[in-house]
Design a protein around this motif. Structure first.
Motif, PDB file in Angstrom:
ATOM      1  N   LYS A  83      -1.800   6.405  -0.377  1.00 18.09           N
ATOM      2  CA  LYS A  83      -0.702   5.497  -0.706  1.00 18.09           C
ATOM      3  C   LYS A  83       0.608   6.097  -0.226  1.00 18.09           C
ATOM      4  CE  LYS A  83       1.342   4.370  -4.858  1.00 18.09           C
ATOM      5  NZ  LYS A  83       1.341   3.928  -6.246  1.00 18.09           N
ATOM      6  N   VAL A  84       1.416   5.263   0.440  1.00 19.47           N
ATOM      7  CA  VAL A  84       2.709   5.707   0.940  1.00 19.47           C
ATOM      8  C   VAL A  84       3.817   5.298  -0.022  1.00 19.47           C
ATOM      9  CG1 VAL A  84       4.371   5.503   2.822  1.00 19.47           C
ATOM     10  CG2 VAL A  84       1.940   5.696   3.336  1.00 19.47           C
ATOM     11  N   SER A  85       3.807   4.021  -0.434  1.00 21.04           N
ATOM     12  CA  SER A  85       4.862   3.555  -1.342  1.00 21.04           C
ATOM     13  C   SER A  85       4.427   2.276  -2.042  1.00 21.04           C
ATOM     14  CB  SER A  85       6.165   3.311  -0.572  1.00 21.04           C
ATOM     15  OG  SER A  85       6.029   2.193   0.274  1.00 21.04           O
ATOM     16  N   ASP A  86       5.154   1.967  -3.094  1.00 21.12           N
ATOM     17  CA  ASP A  86       5.018   0.662  -3.728  1.00 21.12           C
ATOM     18  C   ASP A  86       6.373   0.260  -4.278  1.00 21.12           C
ATOM     19  OD1 ASP A  86       5.368   1.777  -6.340  1.00 21.12           O
ATOM     20  OD2 ASP A  86       3.233   2.109  -6.524  1.00 21.12           O
ATOM     21  N   MET A  95       2.544  -2.827  -1.846  1.00 22.27           N
ATOM     22  CA  MET A  95       2.022  -1.473  -1.734  1.00 22.27           C
ATOM     23  C   MET A  95       1.674  -1.217  -0.275  1.00 22.27           C
ATOM     24  SD  MET A  95      -1.418   0.215  -3.413  1.00 22.27           S
ATOM     25  CE  MET A  95      -1.143  -0.608  -4.943  1.00 22.27           C
ATOM     26  N   THR A  96       2.070  -0.055   0.230  1.00 25.05           N
ATOM     27  CA  THR A  96       1.733   0.313   1.601  1.00 25.05           C
ATOM     28  C   THR A  96       1.001   1.646   1.596  1.00 25.05           C
ATOM     29  OG1 THR A  96       3.827   1.460   1.968  1.00 25.05           O
ATOM     30  CG2 THR A  96       3.746  -0.872   2.565  1.00 25.05           C
ATOM     31  N   GLY A  97       0.199   1.833   2.622  1.00 26.23           N
ATOM     32  CA  GLY A  97      -0.524   3.082   2.734  1.00 26.23           C
ATOM     33  C   GLY A  97      -1.255   3.175   4.051  1.00 26.23           C
ATOM     34  N   LYS A  98      -2.115   4.174   4.125  1.00 28.38           N
ATOM     35  CA  LYS A  98      -2.876   4.451   5.341  1.00 28.38           C
ATOM     36  C   LYS A  98      -4.351   4.511   4.989  1.00 28.38           C
ATOM     37  CE  LYS A  98      -2.352   6.372   9.598  1.00 28.38           C
ATOM     38  NZ  LYS A  98      -1.564   5.836  10.661  1.00 28.38           N
ATOM     39  N   TYR A 106      -5.422   3.423   9.859  1.00 27.52           N
ATOM     40  CA  TYR A 106      -4.774   2.113   9.970  1.00 27.52           C
ATOM     41  C   TYR A 106      -3.772   1.949   8.840  1.00 27.52           C
ATOM     42  CZ  TYR A 106      -8.752   1.288  12.982  1.00 27.52           C
ATOM     43  OH  TYR A 106      -9.684   1.395  13.978  1.00 27.52           O
ATOM     44  N   ASN A 107      -2.671   1.291   9.144  1.00 26.29           N
ATOM     45  CA  ASN A 107      -1.689   0.961   8.121  1.00 26.29           C
ATOM     46  C   ASN A 107      -2.168  -0.264   7.353  1.00 26.29           C
ATOM     47  OD1 ASN A 107       0.156   2.993   8.922  1.00 26.29           O
ATOM     48  ND2 ASN A 107       0.838   1.682  10.602  1.00 26.29           N
ATOM     49  N   ILE A 108      -1.948  -0.247   6.036  1.00 22.64           N
ATOM     50  CA  ILE A 108      -2.322  -1.377   5.203  1.00 22.64           C
ATOM     51  C   ILE A 108      -1.156  -1.715   4.278  1.00 22.64           C
ATOM     52  CG2 ILE A 108      -3.457   0.108   3.511  1.00 22.64           C
ATOM     53  CD1 ILE A 108      -5.402  -2.238   2.952  1.00 22.64           C
ATOM     54  N   THR A 109      -0.920  -2.999   4.127  1.00 22.49           N
ATOM     55  CA  THR A 109       0.078  -3.503   3.196  1.00 22.49           C
ATOM     56  C   THR A 109      -0.604  -4.520   2.295  1.00 22.49           C
ATOM     57  OG1 THR A 109       1.827  -3.244   4.851  1.00 22.49           O
ATOM     58  CG2 THR A 109       2.308  -4.673   2.977  1.00 22.49           C
ATOM     59  N   LEU A 110      -0.409  -4.375   1.002  1.00 23.11           N
ATOM     60  CA  LEU A 110      -0.948  -5.323   0.038  1.00 23.11           C
ATOM     61  C   LEU A 110       0.200  -5.951  -0.737  1.00 23.11           C
ATOM     62  CD1 LEU A 110      -2.949  -2.565  -0.142  1.00 23.11           C
ATOM     63  CD2 LEU A 110      -4.267  -4.228  -1.376  1.00 23.11           C
TER      64      LEU A 110
END
Length: 127
Positions: A83-86, A95-98, A106-110
């Motif tokens: 997890k990078v940030s929320d 929420m973003t992460g790798k 891969y980058n993921i955004t939820l």
């Protein structure tokens, strides 16, 4: 009486925050374990899904989105998540992460929305 009311409000605020946070923690743990089945438990009935170079699919059913995400995780060898940030704005959380695999990841955004006192995933974007 006023002190009792203040204590009750504080108690319910803490309880709601703790419950909402546990939903988010469950989502993070499912991603860290690359467990799509556990992740789909947090899907809204319909969600938007964007995978890599494919077109975004709007209002995809929960089951279909789960199958598509499971295939993606399998094909790309997803093994974990960092997890990078929320950020929470009202009843919406981003929420973003790798997603980790043996390569670059891969980058993921939820995007999550609170419904029935639970965070539910309404959008997933992977790039």
């Amino acid at each position: 009486m006023k002190q009792l009311l203040v204590l009750l409000v504080a108690f319910f605020t803490v309880q709601f925050s703790a419950h909402a946070q546990s939903d988010v923690d469950d989502i993070v743990q499912a991603l860290k374990a690359a467990d799509v089945t556990a992740l789909t438990e947090h899907f809204d009935e319909f969600l938007d899904l964007k995978l890599l170079d494919k077109d975004e699919v709007k209002n995809m059913g929960k089951n279909q989105a789960g199958l598509a995400l499971k295939a993606f995780f399998s094909e790309q060898g997803i093994k974990g998540f960092d997890k990078v940030s929320d950020r929470e704005i009202g009843s919406t959380m981003y929420m973003t992460g790798k997603l980790r695999n043996s390569g670059k990841g891969y980058n993921i955004t939820l995007m999550l929305k609170v419904k029935n006192n639970k965070h539910q995933i309404i959008t997933i974007r992977i790039s």
